[in-house]
Design a protein around this motif. Structure first.
Motif, PDB file in Angstrom:
ATOM      1  N   ALA A   1     -44.000  29.713 -19.074  1.00 44.83           N
ATOM      2  CA  ALA A   1     -44.816  28.933 -19.526  1.00 44.83           C
ATOM      3  C   ALA A   1     -46.492  29.367 -19.077  1.00 44.83           C
ATOM      4  N   ALA A   2     -46.271  29.945 -17.584  1.00 47.28           N
ATOM      5  CA  ALA A   2     -47.528  30.442 -17.326  1.00 47.28           C
ATOM      6  C   ALA A   2     -48.029  31.896 -17.800  1.00 47.28           C
ATOM      7  N   ALA A   3     -47.418  32.356 -18.475  1.00 44.79           N
ATOM      8  CA  ALA A   3     -47.693  33.620 -19.184  1.00 44.79           C
ATOM      9  C   ALA A   3     -48.255  32.998 -20.520  1.00 44.79           C
ATOM     10  N   VAL A   4     -47.837  31.991 -20.986  1.00 45.66           N
ATOM     11  CA  VAL A   4     -48.498  31.421 -22.238  1.00 45.66           C
ATOM     12  C   VAL A   4     -49.944  30.944 -21.971  1.00 45.66           C
ATOM     13  N   HIS A   5     -50.007  30.161 -20.890  1.00 44.85           N
ATOM     14  CA  HIS A   5     -51.493  29.534 -20.275  1.00 44.85           C
ATOM     15  C   HIS A   5     -52.185  30.687 -20.123  1.00 44.85           C
ATOM     16  N   THR A   6     -52.103  31.813 -19.475  1.00 46.79           N
ATOM     17  CA  THR A   6     -52.839  33.031 -19.294  1.00 46.79           C
ATOM     18  C   THR A   6     -53.325  33.452 -20.516  1.00 46.79           C
ATOM     19  N   ARG A   7     -52.224  33.863 -21.368  1.00 42.63           N
ATOM     20  CA  ARG A   7     -52.722  34.489 -22.787  1.00 42.63           C
ATOM     21  C   ARG A   7     -53.677  33.561 -23.658  1.00 42.63           C
ATOM     22  N   LEU A   8     -53.230  32.364 -23.594  1.00 45.66           N
ATOM     23  CA  LEU A   8     -54.356  31.410 -24.419  1.00 45.66           C
ATOM     24  C   LEU A   8     -55.620  31.222 -23.640  1.00 45.66           C
ATOM     25  N   ALA A   9     -55.588  31.314 -22.527  1.00 44.10           N
ATOM     26  CA  ALA A   9     -56.759  31.130 -21.790  1.00 44.10           C
ATOM     27  C   ALA A   9     -57.703  32.200 -21.939  1.00 44.10           C
ATOM     28  N   GLU A  10     -57.268  33.356 -21.904  1.00 43.96           N
ATOM     29  CA  GLU A  10     -57.959  34.552 -22.028  1.00 43.96           C
ATOM     30  C   GLU A  10     -58.546  35.074 -23.553  1.00 43.96           C
ATOM     31  N   ALA A  11     -57.563  34.565 -24.456  1.00 43.43           N
ATOM     32  CA  ALA A  11     -58.163  34.531 -25.784  1.00 43.43           C
ATOM     33  C   ALA A  11     -59.054  33.418 -26.355  1.00 43.43           C
ATOM     34  N   LEU A  12     -59.250  32.472 -25.313  1.00 41.69           N
ATOM     35  CA  LEU A  12     -60.430  31.462 -25.694  1.00 41.69           C
ATOM     36  C   LEU A  12     -61.573  31.698 -25.002  1.00 41.69           C
ATOM     37  N   ALA A  13     -61.730  32.657 -23.942  1.00 40.47           N
ATOM     38  CA  ALA A  13     -62.657  32.979 -23.211  1.00 40.47           C
ATOM     39  C   ALA A  13     -63.979  33.035 -23.879  1.00 40.47           C
ATOM     40  N   GLU A  14     -64.019  33.758 -24.759  1.00 38.76           N
ATOM     41  CA  GLU A  14     -65.246  34.022 -25.563  1.00 38.76           C
ATOM     42  C   GLU A  14     -65.362  32.723 -26.675  1.00 38.76           C
ATOM     43  N   VAL A  15     -64.350  32.500 -27.389  1.00 40.61           N
ATOM     44  CA  VAL A  15     -64.422  31.702 -28.520  1.00 40.61           C
ATOM     45  C   VAL A  15     -64.622  30.308 -28.040  1.00 40.61           C
ATOM     46  N   ASN A  16     -64.236  29.898 -26.969  1.00 43.86           N
ATOM     47  CA  ASN A  16     -64.340  28.298 -26.628  1.00 43.86           C
ATOM     48  C   ASN A  16     -64.116  28.439 -25.218  1.00 43.86           C
TER      49      ASN A  16
ATOM     50  N   ARG B   1     -64.893  26.474 -22.807  1.00 44.36           N
ATOM     51  CA  ARG B   1     -64.755  25.237 -22.265  1.00 44.36           C
ATOM     52  C   ARG B   1     -63.177  24.968 -22.030  1.00 44.36           C
ATOM     53  N   LEU B   2     -62.618  25.200 -23.147  1.00 42.27           N
ATOM     54  CA  LEU B   2     -61.013  25.083 -23.375  1.00 42.27           C
ATOM     55  C   LEU B   2     -60.458  26.148 -22.510  1.00 42.27           C
ATOM     56  N   SER B   3     -61.118  27.193 -22.383  1.00 38.14           N
ATOM     57  CA  SER B   3     -60.435  28.089 -21.472  1.00 38.14           C
ATOM     58  C   SER B   3     -60.308  27.878 -20.211  1.00 38.14           C
ATOM     59  N   ARG B   4     -61.525  27.468 -19.628  1.00 40.65           N
ATOM     60  CA  ARG B   4     -61.568  27.005 -18.209  1.00 40.65           C
ATOM     61  C   ARG B   4     -60.483  25.634 -18.116  1.00 40.65           C
ATOM     62  N   GLN B   5     -60.518  24.788 -18.895  1.00 39.11           N
ATOM     63  CA  GLN B   5     -59.482  23.717 -18.971  1.00 39.11           C
ATOM     64  C   GLN B   5     -58.003  24.209 -18.811  1.00 39.11           C
ATOM     65  N   ILE B   6     -57.763  25.052 -19.345  1.00 38.70           N
ATOM     66  CA  ILE B   6     -56.274  25.651 -19.314  1.00 38.70           C
ATOM     67  C   ILE B   6     -55.970  26.309 -17.976  1.00 38.70           C
ATOM     68  N   THR B   7     -57.104  27.108 -17.494  1.00 42.79           N
ATOM     69  CA  THR B   7     -57.051  27.887 -16.249  1.00 42.79           C
ATOM     70  C   THR B   7     -56.844  26.748 -15.251  1.00 42.79           C
ATOM     71  N   ALA B   8     -57.557  25.774 -15.237  1.00 48.32           N
ATOM     72  CA  ALA B   8     -57.634  24.728 -14.134  1.00 48.32           C
ATOM     73  C   ALA B   8     -56.503  23.785 -13.978  1.00 48.32           C
ATOM     74  N   ALA B   9     -55.587  24.200 -14.992  1.00 48.14           N
ATOM     75  CA  ALA B   9     -54.155  23.369 -15.150  1.00 48.14           C
ATOM     76  C   ALA B   9     -54.298  21.999 -15.240  1.00 48.14           C
ATOM     77  N   THR B  10     -55.402  21.546 -15.968  1.00 53.68           N
ATOM     78  CA  THR B  10     -55.452  20.319 -16.284  1.00 53.68           C
ATOM     79  C   THR B  10     -54.783  19.732 -17.706  1.00 53.68           C
TER      80      THR B  10
END
Length: 249
Positions: free
Chosen positions: A48-63, A65-74
């Protein structure tokens, strides 16, 4: 459409954000102080943590805000079942766990970690079918349209598929005027709303379906070509109805 929850907090382990860190709660190590074998719970938490990491990194430039939301575990991630013709794509609903009033976001990610925010953006759905996919049966067309309508809907509004007038979501309490509007709407719409139907065309299919959308009822005429191109034409057939505007309303 099926969903599978990507666990962020599981018994025996806590996944911390999208950093790939797992803190195991409880004792560790076996007899003699050796390292304990990884349990299924711990393995699920790590995945699960790996999925969060992958999605947060993929969204870092696209969105960001969403990337930070995932990284913050919210957020929790719900994996959305993807039609077979869209192999190579995964889709997730990003659900805020700290503030349920913030709308869900729906994001697709491919094997090259390219992320596309779909919710509220039907025009972006073409990214998932670019290069052409094979839609060779009416059942496949129906499946693709249901997936399209679900993943590209405006999640700031309560939008849901309906196959009968009885699927409309009414509040539990209505005043006399609202009750009259409800009864009139049910009588008028009962013969119009039906399960999704498929009509074959020279280039593919047209799917007719309906959704409830806040205080309106919408008919969709969605065309699907055999190479996966999707175009939706939406018509409001009823409005101003005293329907639910939020889950639990």
């Amino acid at each position: 459409m099926d969903t599978r929850r990507i666990i962020t907090h599981v018994r025996g382990a806590l996944v911390i954000g999208a950093l790939g860190m797992v803190t195991v709660l409880g004792g560790c190590g076996g007899a003699g102080g050796g390292a304990a074998a990884t349990t299924p719970t711990e393995a699920a938490a790590t995945a699960a943590a790996a999925v969060h990491t992958r999605l947060a990194e993929a969204l870092a430039e696209v969105n960001p805000r969403l990337s930070r939301q995932i990284t913050a575990a919210t957020s929790d991630l719900n994996e959305v079942s993807v039609p077979g013709m869209l192999q190579g794509w995964e889709v997730f609903e990003i659900v805020r766990i700290d503030n349920p009033h913030i709308p869900t976001s729906i994001v697709a990610i491919d094997g090259a970690d390219r992320a596309v925010v779909l919710s509220g953006h039907p025009e972006r759905f073409a990214t998932l079918t670019e290069g052409g996919v094979q839609v060779d049966t009416p059942e496949a067309a129906l499946d693709l349209v249901g997936f399209f309508l679900r993943t590209t809907r405006d999640t700031s509004r309560l939008v849901y598929p309906i196959a009968t007038v009885d699927d409309l979501r009414w509040p539990t309490r209505l005043n006399a005027d609202q009750t009259s509007i409800k009864e009139d709407a049910i009588a008028r719409l009962r013969e119009q709303i039906a399960s999704p139907s498929t009509t074959e065309t020279s280039s593919g299919w047209t799917i007719t379906s309906w959704t409830g959308d806040q205080d309106t009822v919408v008919r969709h005429e969605t065309t699907v070509s055999k190479d996966g191109a999707v175009t939706d034409a939406a018509t409001t057939i009823a409005e101003g109805l005293p329907l639910q505007r939020a889950l639990g309303g």
